[in-house]
Design a protein around this motif. Sequence first.
Motif, short mmCIF file in Angstrom:
data_model
loop_
_atom_site.label_atom_id
_atom_site.label_comp_id
_atom_site.label_asym_id
_atom_site.label_seq_id
_atom_site.Cartn_x
_atom_site.Cartn_y
_atom_site.Cartn_z
N GLN A 280 0.73 -0.72 -0.32
CA GLN A 280 -0.14 -0.05 -0.28
C GLN A 280 0.63 1.39 0.23
O GLN A 280 1.81 1.61 0.42
CB GLN A 280 -1.08 -0.01 1.62
CG GLN A 280 -2.07 1.22 1.09
CD GLN A 280 -3.41 1.52 2.31
OE1 GLN A 280 -2.64 0.32 3.55
NE2 GLN A 280 -4.30 1.28 1.60
N TRP B 98 -3.53 -11.02 8.44
CA TRP B 98 -2.46 -10.31 8.10
C TRP B 98 -1.63 -9.27 8.37
O TRP B 98 -2.10 -9.60 9.69
CB TRP B 98 -3.06 -8.83 7.37
CG TRP B 98 -4.31 -9.36 6.71
CD1 TRP B 98 -5.07 -9.51 5.77
CD2 TRP B 98 -4.21 -8.47 4.94
NE1 TRP B 98 -5.66 -9.80 5.68
CE2 TRP B 98 -5.42 -8.65 4.48
CE3 TRP B 98 -3.07 -7.36 4.55
CZ2 TRP B 98 -5.74 -8.28 2.68
CZ3 TRP B 98 -3.89 -7.39 3.20
CH2 TRP B 98 -4.18 -7.11 2.26
N LYS C 273 -3.48 1.06 9.87
CA LYS C 273 -4.05 -0.72 10.65
C LYS C 273 -4.43 -1.52 9.11
O LYS C 273 -3.91 -1.40 8.13
CB LYS C 273 -4.82 -0.93 11.16
CG LYS C 273 -5.40 -0.23 12.42
CD LYS C 273 -4.30 -0.81 13.43
CE LYS C 273 -4.70 0.40 15.15
NZ LYS C 273 -3.41 -0.32 16.29
N ALA C 274 -3.77 -2.79 9.36
CA ALA C 274 -4.03 -4.01 8.63
C ALA C 274 -5.38 -3.75 8.21
O ALA C 274 -6.22 -4.17 9.28
CB ALA C 274 -3.45 -5.04 8.72
N PRO C 275 -5.52 -4.08 7.01
CA PRO C 275 -6.59 -5.37 6.33
C PRO C 275 -7.22 -5.63 7.28
O PRO C 275 -6.87 -7.10 8.11
CB PRO C 275 -6.63 -5.01 4.81
CG PRO C 275 -5.52 -4.25 4.31
CD PRO C 275 -4.54 -4.36 5.79
N LYS C 276 -8.11 -6.03 7.07
CA LYS C 276 -9.79 -6.71 8.00
C LYS C 276 -10.53 -7.36 7.63
O LYS C 276 -11.12 -7.18 7.02
CB LYS C 276 -10.41 -6.32 9.91
CG LYS C 276 -11.10 -7.43 10.11
CD LYS C 276 -11.51 -6.47 11.21
CE LYS C 276 -12.72 -7.74 12.11
NZ LYS C 276 -13.36 -6.81 12.96
N TYR D 228 -12.57 -6.49 2.46
CA TYR D 228 -12.12 -6.07 3.68
C TYR D 228 -12.25 -5.09 3.82
O TYR D 228 -12.92 -3.97 3.35
CB TYR D 228 -9.71 -6.74 3.05
CG TYR D 228 -10.19 -7.43 2.69
CD1 TYR D 228 -10.50 -7.84 1.43
CD2 TYR D 228 -9.65 -8.43 3.69
CE1 TYR D 228 -10.01 -8.81 0.89
CE2 TYR D 228 -9.72 -9.58 3.36
CZ TYR D 228 -9.28 -10.20 1.27
OH TYR D 228 -8.99 -10.70 0.86
N GLN D 229 -11.64 -4.36 5.73
CA GLN D 229 -12.32 -3.68 5.79
C GLN D 229 -10.95 -2.77 6.55
O GLN D 229 -10.06 -3.66 7.02
CB GLN D 229 -13.18 -3.51 7.55
CG GLN D 229 -13.10 -1.62 8.32
CD GLN D 229 -13.32 -1.90 9.50
OE1 GLN D 229 -12.73 -2.84 10.22
NE2 GLN D 229 -14.39 -1.75 9.57
N GLN D 230 -10.35 -1.60 6.44
CA GLN D 230 -9.01 -0.68 6.84
C GLN D 230 -9.04 0.38 7.71
O GLN D 230 -9.51 1.41 7.22
CB GLN D 230 -8.21 -0.66 5.52
CG GLN D 230 -6.60 -0.54 5.57
CD GLN D 230 -5.42 -1.06 4.92
OE1 GLN D 230 -5.99 0.43 3.87
NE2 GLN D 230 -4.19 -1.01 5.11
N LYS D 231 -8.69 0.20 9.10
CA LYS D 231 -8.50 1.77 9.46
C LYS D 231 -7.75 1.98 9.21
O LYS D 231 -6.56 2.39 8.91
CB LYS D 231 -9.16 1.37 10.69
CG LYS D 231 -10.70 0.71 11.41
CD LYS D 231 -11.33 1.17 12.51
CE LYS D 231 -12.22 0.17 12.63
NZ LYS D 231 -13.20 0.54 14.19
N LEU E 192 -4.86 -0.50 -1.68
CA LEU E 192 -4.31 -1.78 -1.58
C LEU E 192 -4.00 -2.55 -3.30
O LEU E 192 -4.88 -2.31 -3.72
CB LEU E 192 -4.81 -2.95 -0.76
CG LEU E 192 -5.47 -2.38 0.68
CD1 LEU E 192 -6.60 -3.57 0.60
CD2 LEU E 192 -4.02 -3.03 1.46
N TYR F 122 2.67 -5.60 3.81
CA TYR F 122 2.34 -6.88 4.23
C TYR F 122 2.03 -7.83 4.04
O TYR F 122 2.07 -8.21 2.23
CB TYR F 122 0.95 -6.53 4.54
CG TYR F 122 0.44 -5.18 4.76
CD1 TYR F 122 -0.29 -3.96 3.94
CD2 TYR F 122 0.17 -4.70 6.39
CE1 TYR F 122 -0.80 -3.01 4.70
CE2 TYR F 122 -0.80 -3.48 7.09
CZ TYR F 122 -0.87 -3.14 5.75
OH TYR F 122 -1.24 -1.36 6.24
#
Lengths: 121, 107
Positions: free
Chosen positions: A39, A111, B42-45, B36-39, A45, A95
Amino acid sequence: EVQLVESGGGLVKPGGSLRLSCAASGFTFSSYSMNWVRQAPGKGLEWVSSISSSSSYIYYADSVKGRFTISRDNAKNSLYLQMNSLRAEDTAVYYCARVRGSGIANRLDYWGQGTLVTVSS
Amino acid sequence: DIQLTQSPSFLSASVGDRVTITCRASQGISSYLAWYQQKPGKAPKLLIYAASTLQSGVPSRFSGSGSGTEFTLTISSLQPEDFATYYCQQLNSYPRRFGQGTKVEIK
């Protein structure tokens, strides 16, 4: 608990090389395919590369093909990304992610926290 | 290569709103889609896989639907912790591209 911890990022000059590592724990590493995703600052991404559990199948994004090499050492529970001929546009957080499931159920379910690679003179 | 286009790119909503994000694939991918959700920072979830299967531990207000070329992620009642950026990813073929993202912000 599944954990993925990346390391090896840093500042490198254009044309230089860097090797990223991802240390896996909490699961049977040798049973899972793994991916690298990056990223760029403020961007979305980008999928970079994928390696199957036994390293038999390897894929790359066109943007890194011929410059990056993904590998793994199942005895050491570790994933690697060798990055050569680095360019400014490779600057990103990298990542590692675990691939879970097969077929339609394929997904990146865990991740790491990411490691920052900065390519600048 | 399969391209994914998310819409909208940016969404402003209030707590309690119903929110829908669309992901369109440039060719049919059956149900080989994840969300995916990313804040920030932070890493994606992982939220959803196989287009509509909720990942374990993800609240039931999140749901996914679609197959072929059109997919949606719906949040039935937006909560404060849902303000984030959402990405779709196709897992039908390589390269495993992501959509460009949808940022959900507080109205």
